[in-house]
Design an enzyme around this catalytic site. Structure first.
Site, PDB file in Angstrom:
ATOM      1  N   GLY A  14       0.834  -1.205   0.000  1.00 42.17           N
ATOM      2  CA  GLY A  14       0.000   0.000   0.000  1.00 42.17           C
ATOM      3  C   GLY A  14       0.864   1.249   0.000  1.00 42.17           C
ATOM      4  O   GLY A  14       0.429   2.321   0.422  1.00 42.17           O
ATOM      5  N   GLY A  16       1.673   3.047  -2.406  1.00 41.40           N
ATOM      6  CA  GLY A  16       1.101   4.061  -3.286  1.00 41.40           C
ATOM      7  C   GLY A  16       0.281   5.074  -2.524  1.00 41.40           C
ATOM      8  O   GLY A  16       0.391   6.283  -2.757  1.00 41.40           O
ATOM      9  N   ASN A  37       7.226  -3.687 -13.580  1.00 38.58           N
ATOM     10  CA  ASN A  37       6.737  -4.807 -12.749  1.00 38.58           C
ATOM     11  C   ASN A  37       5.919  -4.252 -11.579  1.00 38.58           C
ATOM     12  O   ASN A  37       5.094  -4.947 -11.009  1.00 38.58           O
ATOM     13  CB  ASN A  37       7.912  -5.665 -12.232  1.00 38.58           C
ATOM     14  CG  ASN A  37       9.050  -4.853 -11.606  1.00 38.58           C
ATOM     15  OD1 ASN A  37       9.081  -3.636 -11.717  1.00 38.58           O
ATOM     16  ND2 ASN A  37       9.984  -5.540 -10.977  1.00 38.58           N
ATOM     17  N   GLY A  39       3.236  -1.772  -9.566  1.00 31.86           N
ATOM     18  CA  GLY A  39       1.928  -1.199  -9.860  1.00 31.86           C
ATOM     19  C   GLY A  39       1.385  -0.554  -8.607  1.00 31.86           C
ATOM     20  O   GLY A  39       1.129  -1.224  -7.622  1.00 31.86           O
ATOM     21  N   HIS A  40       1.311   0.769  -8.616  1.00 27.97           N
ATOM     22  CA  HIS A  40       0.721   1.490  -7.485  1.00 27.97           C
ATOM     23  C   HIS A  40      -0.705   1.849  -7.869  1.00 27.97           C
ATOM     24  O   HIS A  40      -0.916   2.461  -8.911  1.00 27.97           O
ATOM     25  CB  HIS A  40       1.442   2.817  -7.255  1.00 27.97           C
ATOM     26  CG  HIS A  40       2.757   2.689  -6.562  1.00 27.97           C
ATOM     27  ND1 HIS A  40       3.127   1.597  -5.834  1.00 27.97           N
ATOM     28  CD2 HIS A  40       3.783   3.559  -6.470  1.00 27.97           C
ATOM     29  CE1 HIS A  40       4.335   1.808  -5.328  1.00 27.97           C
ATOM     30  NE2 HIS A  40       4.752   2.981  -5.713  1.00 27.97           N
ATOM     31  N   GLN A 222       8.196  -2.538  -5.171  1.00 29.12           N
ATOM     32  CA  GLN A 222       8.319  -3.889  -4.599  1.00 29.12           C
ATOM     33  C   GLN A 222       8.504  -3.790  -3.075  1.00 29.12           C
ATOM     34  O   GLN A 222       8.018  -2.841  -2.484  1.00 29.12           O
ATOM     35  CB  GLN A 222       9.448  -4.686  -5.256  1.00 29.12           C
ATOM     36  CG  GLN A 222       9.166  -5.098  -6.698  1.00 29.12           C
ATOM     37  CD  GLN A 222       9.539  -4.052  -7.722  1.00 29.12           C
ATOM     38  OE1 GLN A 222      10.590  -3.456  -7.656  1.00 29.12           O
ATOM     39  NE2 GLN A 222       8.666  -3.826  -8.678  1.00 29.12           N
TER      40      GLN A 222
HETATM   41  P1  IMP Z   1      10.054  -9.615 -11.700  1.00 27.59           P
HETATM   42  O1  IMP Z   1      10.342  -8.390 -10.919  1.00 27.59           O
HETATM   43  O2  IMP Z   1       9.029  -9.444 -12.764  1.00 27.59           O
HETATM   44  O3  IMP Z   1      11.320 -10.261 -12.211  1.00 27.59           O
HETATM   45  O4  IMP Z   1       9.412 -10.702 -10.694  1.00 27.59           O
HETATM   46  C1  IMP Z   1      10.158 -11.284  -9.637  1.00 27.59           C
HETATM   47  C2  IMP Z   1       9.268 -11.513  -8.427  1.00 27.59           C
HETATM   48  O5  IMP Z   1       8.904 -10.260  -7.856  1.00 27.59           O
HETATM   49  C3  IMP Z   1       7.951 -12.234  -8.716  1.00 27.59           C
HETATM   50  O6  IMP Z   1       7.625 -13.029  -7.592  1.00 27.59           O
HETATM   51  C4  IMP Z   1       6.956 -11.100  -8.852  1.00 27.59           C
HETATM   52  O7  IMP Z   1       5.640 -11.503  -8.572  1.00 27.59           O
HETATM   53  C5  IMP Z   1       7.482 -10.157  -7.792  1.00 27.59           C
HETATM   54  N1  IMP Z   1       7.155  -8.752  -8.038  1.00 27.59           N
HETATM   55  C6  IMP Z   1       7.737  -7.919  -8.918  1.00 27.59           C
HETATM   56  N2  IMP Z   1       7.191  -6.697  -8.828  1.00 27.59           N
HETATM   57  C7  IMP Z   1       6.275  -6.745  -7.866  1.00 27.59           C
HETATM   58  C8  IMP Z   1       5.401  -5.761  -7.286  1.00 27.59           C
HETATM   59  O8  IMP Z   1       5.386  -4.582  -7.640  1.00 27.59           O
HETATM   60  N3  IMP Z   1       4.589  -6.214  -6.293  1.00 27.59           N
HETATM   61  C9  IMP Z   1       4.610  -7.483  -5.847  1.00 27.59           C
HETATM   62  N4  IMP Z   1       5.407  -8.422  -6.360  1.00 27.59           N
HETATM   63  C10 IMP Z   1       6.238  -8.057  -7.355  1.00 27.59           C
END
Ligand code: IMP
Length: 422
Positions: A14, A16, A37, A39-40, A222
């Site tokens: 959370g 964001g 990767n 998303g907020h 992340q």
């Molecule tokens: P990647 O960053 O796409 O290489 O994914 C590697 C791992 O990080 C995977 O388990 C994804 O689901 C997780 N991950 C990457 N970005 C996010 C995020 O913003 N939120 C939650 N999990 C993420």
């Protein structure tokens, strides 16, 4: 004041919303790692916005948003976000600054991400956005940076070199036809033309802002346990998601950072594979997933759900230097009869109070729980800490005791107003 916001779990805490609230009080908002990767989701004035690359602070008039050198940029996604904002009537002119040193995600990164996942016995569950392959090229010193897109001859040389090697790998290892130089070349030069006016020396801009006593918010994407070094490796992302990444990902000295604020969900979630000691059983996970709308903002994947793990969050506090914590989605616990908090792990007869770095141990660990009574009242309209149900307050004070950190914000809903400040 220069503040870093970090996730203390596996992302999707959370952040964001916290960033959106704090953005009002600062001058600059900066992304320092990760890419699309992330998303907020931000709800502002009843409208929902999902950001993958542009800091969500862009919704606040007059704020300058930066994408630092530590970020990997998929230009097509970035352009889509820029166009989306302008069609929503949000003027970003002069307010979006992108580091020319940020690396570019190319089509072969995305396809390689997918093909590699397909071949792995132990899948990571990546977002397939090309993140790992792009950071690999950066470390391998064959990456392409945003500045390269501005120079046709430089871009041509680098792309040709990359395709020579990569097309061989695509064909021989993955049985894939490979990529045509001219297609990528034309497409990405166009992106360069579109994005040229946004490229700026972000490092100088931010250092000057600090000299001028402006306030900066560094937004982590992340979470701590997806960090390339300290996360549950290899089930992690490929960047430094901990607070240290804010320095290497922008060119700001560590001595210029004043405060680190951690963000934790009142329970835990994880997307993708990897150990998750406090994970619920399937039926309860489904119940909580629906209650908390726990589906990925980027991929729409259902999130795995579990109890709050104070061993992990304590570790995150140490790794990041967190002095204040925001607890999110507290309202999702409303109506539960009992609530559990993990205080340690049991593995082969031993109790661990600290996070074991061995993923094998973490995968086999059984959580040791502290059980607490839940509350039946609806907390989503509560705005003052003292008005929370008694059991909700005692849950929060158990968290503070166990984590040895001050909780300064509690979120009880998705809108800005659904927040309790302490
Ligand atoms: P990647 O960053 O796409 O290489 O994914 C590697 C791992 O990080 C995977 O388990 C994804 O689901 C997780 N991950 C990457 N970005 C996010 C995020 O913003 N939120 C939650 N999990 C993420």
């Amino acid at each position: 004041m220069n503040i870093v916001i970090v996730g203390t779990q596996w992302g999707d805490e959370g952040k964001g919303k916290v960033i959106d609230i704090l953005s009002e009080k600062v001058d600059y908002i900066v992304r320092y790692q990760g890419g699309s990767n992330a998303g907020h989701t931000v709800v502002a004035e009843g409208k929902e916005y999902i950001f993958h690359l542009i800091p969500s602070g862009i919704l606040h008039k007059g704020k300058v948003c930066c994408i630092g050198n530590g970020v990997v940029i998929d230009p097509s996604m970035l352009i889509k976000e820029i166009k989306g904002l302008s069609s929503a009537g949000i003027n970003i002119s002069g307010r979006l600054k992108i580091s020319p040193l940020a690396h570019v995600i190319l089509p072969y990164h995305k396809i390689l991400d997918e093909l590699r996942e397909g071949k792995r016995a132990n899948k990571i569950g990546t977002t397939k956005r090309g993140i790992g392959p792009c950071y690999s090229d950066k470390i391998n010193r064959c990456g392409i940076r945003m500045i390269d897109l501005l120079s046709p001859s430089v871009f041509k040389g680098k792309l040709k070199d990359n395709l020579k090697e990569k097309n061989e790998i695509f064909k021989k290892v993955y049985g894939h036809a490979g990529f045509v130089f001219s297609d990528i070349y034309k497409e990405y030069l166009n992106y360069g033309r579109f994005l040229r006016s946004y490229l700026f020396n972000v490092t100088y801009l931010l250092n000057k802002a600090i000299d001028d006593k402006k306030d900066i918010l560094f937004e982590g994407a992340q979470g701590t346990f997806l960090d390339i070094d300290f996360g549950t490796y290899p089930f992690v992302t490929s960047s430094s998601a901990t607070s240290g990444g804010a320095c290497t990902g922008t060119g700001i000295s560590p001595v210029k950072i004043d405060k680190i604020i951690g963000v934790a969900k009142a329970y835990s979630t994880r997307v993708g594979e990897g150990p998750f000691p406090t994970e619920f059983d399937d039926a309860f996970a489904q119940f909580m997933r629906n209650k908390g709308h726990e589906f990925g903002a980027t991929t729409g994947r259902p999130r795995r759900c579990g109890w709050f793990d104070s061993v992990m969050v304590r570790e995150a506090i140490l790794l990041n230097g967190i002095s204040q914590l925001a607890i999110m989605k507290m309202d999702i616990l409303d109506g539960l009869k009992n609530i559990k908090m993990c205080t340690g792990y049991r593995y082969k007869g031993k109790i661990f109070r600290q996070l074991p770095y061995d993923a094998q141990v973490l995968s086999g660990a059984r959580p040791v729980y502290q059980n607490m009574p839940g509350w039946s009242q609806n907390t989503s309209r509560v705005r003052r800490y003292k008005d929370l149900p008694v059991n909700a307050k005692s849950y929060l004070s158990r968290l503070e005791d166990s984590l040895k950190v001050r909780i300064s914000m509690i979120s009880v809903g998705s809108s800005r107003k659904d927040t309790i400040f302490i």
